[in-house]
Scaffold this active site. Structure first.
Site, PDB file in Angstrom:
ATOM      1  N   SER A  80     -25.181  -9.101 -19.144  1.00 52.40           N
ATOM      2  CA  SER A  80     -25.599 -10.359 -19.510  1.00 52.40           C
ATOM      3  C   SER A  80     -26.147 -11.176 -18.394  1.00 52.40           C
ATOM      4  CB  SER A  80     -24.579 -10.905 -20.467  1.00 52.40           C
ATOM      5  OG  SER A  80     -24.279 -10.073 -21.711  1.00 52.40           O
ATOM      6  N   ARG A  99     -30.086 -12.514 -17.027  1.00 56.34           N
ATOM      7  CA  ARG A  99     -30.260 -13.920 -16.845  1.00 56.34           C
ATOM      8  C   ARG A  99     -30.677 -14.180 -15.550  1.00 56.34           C
ATOM      9  NH1 ARG A  99     -27.231 -12.967 -21.174  1.00 56.34           N
ATOM     10  NH2 ARG A  99     -27.015 -14.679 -22.768  1.00 56.34           N
ATOM     11  N   GLY A 158     -31.955  -5.438 -26.621  1.00 62.65           N
ATOM     12  CA  GLY A 158     -31.887  -6.703 -27.443  1.00 62.65           C
ATOM     13  C   GLY A 158     -31.783  -8.023 -26.652  1.00 62.65           C
ATOM     14  N   ARG A 199     -34.009  -3.364 -34.888  1.00 60.41           N
ATOM     15  CA  ARG A 199     -33.143  -4.589 -34.661  1.00 60.41           C
ATOM     16  C   ARG A 199     -33.968  -5.958 -35.076  1.00 60.41           C
ATOM     17  NH1 ARG A 199     -29.503  -3.958 -29.284  1.00 60.41           N
ATOM     18  NH2 ARG A 199     -28.517  -5.710 -30.480  1.00 60.41           N
ATOM     19  N   ASP A 251     -18.726  -7.002 -28.323  1.00 58.21           N
ATOM     20  CA  ASP A 251     -19.202  -5.559 -27.589  1.00 58.21           C
ATOM     21  C   ASP A 251     -18.022  -4.645 -27.438  1.00 58.21           C
ATOM     22  OD1 ASP A 251     -21.844  -6.461 -27.652  1.00 58.21           O
ATOM     23  OD2 ASP A 251     -21.850  -7.151 -25.459  1.00 58.21           O
ATOM     24  N   LYS A 284     -26.250  -4.096 -34.071  1.00 56.41           N
ATOM     25  CA  LYS A 284     -26.105  -3.590 -32.750  1.00 56.41           C
ATOM     26  C   LYS A 284     -26.975  -2.353 -32.516  1.00 56.41           C
ATOM     27  CE  LYS A 284     -23.788  -7.035 -31.613  1.00 56.41           C
ATOM     28  NZ  LYS A 284     -24.498  -8.328 -30.839  1.00 56.41           N
ATOM     29  N   ARG A 341     -22.346  -0.451 -35.957  1.00 55.04           N
ATOM     30  CA  ARG A 341     -21.096  -0.242 -35.219  1.00 55.04           C
ATOM     31  C   ARG A 341     -20.040  -0.141 -36.175  1.00 55.04           C
ATOM     32  NH1 ARG A 341     -22.188  -2.972 -29.358  1.00 55.04           N
ATOM     33  NH2 ARG A 341     -23.357  -1.308 -28.529  1.00 55.04           N
ATOM     34  N   ARG A 383     -22.290   2.076 -26.075  1.00 54.93           N
ATOM     35  CA  ARG A 383     -20.957   2.040 -26.391  1.00 54.93           C
ATOM     36  C   ARG A 383     -20.037   2.591 -27.159  1.00 54.93           C
ATOM     37  NH1 ARG A 383     -20.905  -2.346 -23.085  1.00 54.93           N
ATOM     38  NH2 ARG A 383     -22.569  -3.777 -23.476  1.00 54.93           N
TER      39      ARG A 383
HETATM   40  C1  S3P Z   1     -25.381 -10.757 -25.322  1.00 51.08           C
HETATM   41  C2  S3P Z   1     -24.935 -11.152 -26.760  1.00 51.08           C
HETATM   42  C3  S3P Z   1     -24.535 -10.401 -27.534  1.00 51.08           C
HETATM   43  C4  S3P Z   1     -23.954  -9.072 -26.848  1.00 51.08           C
HETATM   44  C5  S3P Z   1     -25.122  -8.321 -26.307  1.00 51.08           C
HETATM   45  C6  S3P Z   1     -25.329  -9.161 -25.142  1.00 51.08           C
HETATM   46  C7  S3P Z   1     -26.176 -11.500 -24.503  1.00 51.08           C
HETATM   47  O1  S3P Z   1     -25.227 -10.328 -28.554  1.00 51.08           O
HETATM   48  O2  S3P Z   1     -23.659  -8.270 -28.104  1.00 51.08           O
HETATM   49  O3  S3P Z   1     -24.393  -7.163 -25.722  1.00 51.08           O
HETATM   50  O4  S3P Z   1     -26.197 -11.262 -23.273  1.00 51.08           O
HETATM   51  O5  S3P Z   1     -26.552 -12.728 -24.649  1.00 51.08           O
HETATM   52  P1  S3P Z   1     -25.805 -11.366 -29.652  1.00 51.08           P
HETATM   53  O6  S3P Z   1     -26.092 -12.676 -29.059  1.00 51.08           O
HETATM   54  O7  S3P Z   1     -26.744 -11.054 -30.629  1.00 51.08           O
HETATM   55  O8  S3P Z   1     -24.394 -11.436 -30.447  1.00 51.08           O
END
Ligand code: S3P
Length: 436
Positions: A27, A31, A99, A127, A323, A350, A354, A396
């Site tokens: 994550s 960013r 995603g 998705r 996750d 996801k 899942r 995962r």
């Molecule tokens: C993430 C937020 C989560 C997580 C994904 C990473 C992120 O998803 O499941 O693996 O980096 O902001 P959601 O915001 O859709 O719940």
């Protein structure tokens, strides 16, 4: 080592022992690539996650003008931003399986004065993207989902000047929150988001790191950013990903004779909910040497827990462990009594559904598991047996069930493991080292 598509494991008869360096947080890596790419000046990035997902985001940012110069190792490099003057991408942007990459970049691209198109693989193309199209459209963005499945990728974006909004998230999603905040940071005025529960706050912490004006309410549910911002590059070291460490935490807990130390794991309070959940189940976890300004991190030692027991998991803790639920479900299958997981319907959208894939694979190994609309119920304690299982295109799911195989009778084979490289490219090598 080339990634294998089929991986087999058997019971780790001598336990899992040693130290594992956990690769960078996924994550945070996405960013950092996005914000660093827009910034003025250069920054040293250390411990970036060189997984397919994050490299796709970094490549996309190079298309809009960021420069990457290699450092002393692939995960360390110099990132030079475009000085808030991004160029239009020359090609469609490939988000692969991610995603996070797609939703976060859509937020930024919606506010930039050019056209772009984002696409992904089969799993990503099914998705839901409406969740980001809705708030971005409210901001005045022209973003269209043109996939075969309604509301799904590819996304076609005609970026431009947006209006600030106050947005209440319909679901607790850090991706949606971040898409709105990233669009908001490029928009004149104050954009604010209200979330129904606290979600991972890496975007907010990175805003602080880069000096971007952002405020968070005392209860953590309301976040506001005032734009347009000017970002100045600043060096960063990315902590290890607790979602990757989670596999070894569960493996060490369920395999007799184990003791693993996981080095430099991110301990952001909005991400490390797996630790109290496992401790509630009777796990033996010690945390040492916590450091870090923006993002806390430390070493986690996990020893085999002979008396794991079931627990109730739900409510506000779900976004914190979202996750980790597949691998927590594996822990539940080795725990005495029943574990109920509720309020987790987001699991259905996801990389795979899942709830269905976790319960199906648990049952194939002989565990007592039932699906619920918003979660699952697992009654543990029955010894598991090996099986040939599918990953369902979900990294995962693959890694979680390889962990289950480390304490199951016979051989457990996972098919469709290549996608592990989307989040944890060195996973197979670490698995081989620990089970040699
Ligand atoms: C993430 C937020 C989560 C997580 C994904 C990473 C992120 O998803 O499941 O693996 O980096 O902001 P959601 O915001 O859709 O719940």
């Amino acid at each position: 080592m080339a990634a294998s598509d089929t991986i087999s494991v058997s019971r780790a008869a001598h336990g899992l022992r040693g130290t594992v360096a956990i690769p960078g947080d996924k994550s945070i890596s996405h960013r950092v690539a996005i914000l660093g790419a827009l910034a003025h000046g250069s920054m040293q990035v250390r411990n970036f996650l060189c997984s397919e997902d994050c490299l796709n985001t970094l490549r996309a940012m190079q298309q809009i003008g960021a420069r990457v110069e290699p450092g002393d190792a692939p995960q360390n490099f110099t990132l030079t931003g475009c000085g808030m003057q991004p160029a239009a991408p020359q090609r469609d942007i490939d988000c692969g399986n991610s995603g996070t990459g797609m939703r976060l970049m859509a937020g930024v691209l919606a506010a930039l004065p050019f056209e772009s198109r984002l696409f992904g693989d089969r799993s990503l193309s099914s998705r839901p993207m409406k969740r980001i199209l809705d708030p971005l459209t409210m901001m005045g963005a022209h973003v269209e989902a043109c996939g075969e499945k309604p509301g799904c990728a590819p996304l076609h974006i005609c970026g431009g000047t947006l209006q600030p909004i106050r947005y209440t998230l319909p679901m607790a999603s850090a991706q949606v929150k971040s898409a709105v905040l990233l669009a908001g940071m490029l928009t004149r005025g104050t954009t604010s988001v209200h979330q129904p529960a606290i979600t991972r706050d890496h975007t907010e912490r990175l805003f602080a790191h880069f000096g971007i004006p952002c405020s968070v309410s005392a209860d953590g549910l309301d976040i506001a950013v005032t734009g347009p911002v000017d970002i100045t590059a600043r060096d960063i070291t990315i902590p290890g990903d607790i979602s990757s460490a989670a596999f070894w935490m569960v493996a060490a807990s369920i395999v007799p004779g184990s003791e693993l130390t996981l080095r430099n794991v991110g301990l952001n309070p909005t991400r490390c909910g797996i630790i109290p959940v496992l401790q509630r189940m009777g796990a033996d976890i010690t945390i040492r040497s916590i450091h870090g300004e923006g993002e806390p991190y430390g070493d986690i030692t996990v020893r085999h827990a002979p008396n794991l027991h079931g627990t109730e998991i739900g409510g506000a803790e779900i976004p914190n462990i979202i996750d980790e639920i597949p691998v927590l479900a594996v822990a539940a299958a080795f725990a005495h009594g029943t574990t109920n997981i509720r309020d987790a319907a987001e699991l259905r959208v996801k990389e795979s559904d899942r709830i269905t894939t976790t319960v199906g694979n648990l049952r194939a190994m002989g565990a007592a598991a039932e699906e619920r609309e918003d979660g699952m119920c697992i009654t543990g304690g029955t010894p598991l047996h090996g099986a040939t299982l599918q990953s369902f295109d979900d990294h995962r799911i693959a890694m979680s069930f390889l962990m289950a195989g480390l304490n199951a009778a016979g051989t457990t084979t996972l098919q469709g493991c290549r996608n592990i490289a989307t989040s944890y490219p060195s996973f197979e090598q670490t698995l081989r080292e620990l089970t040699r």
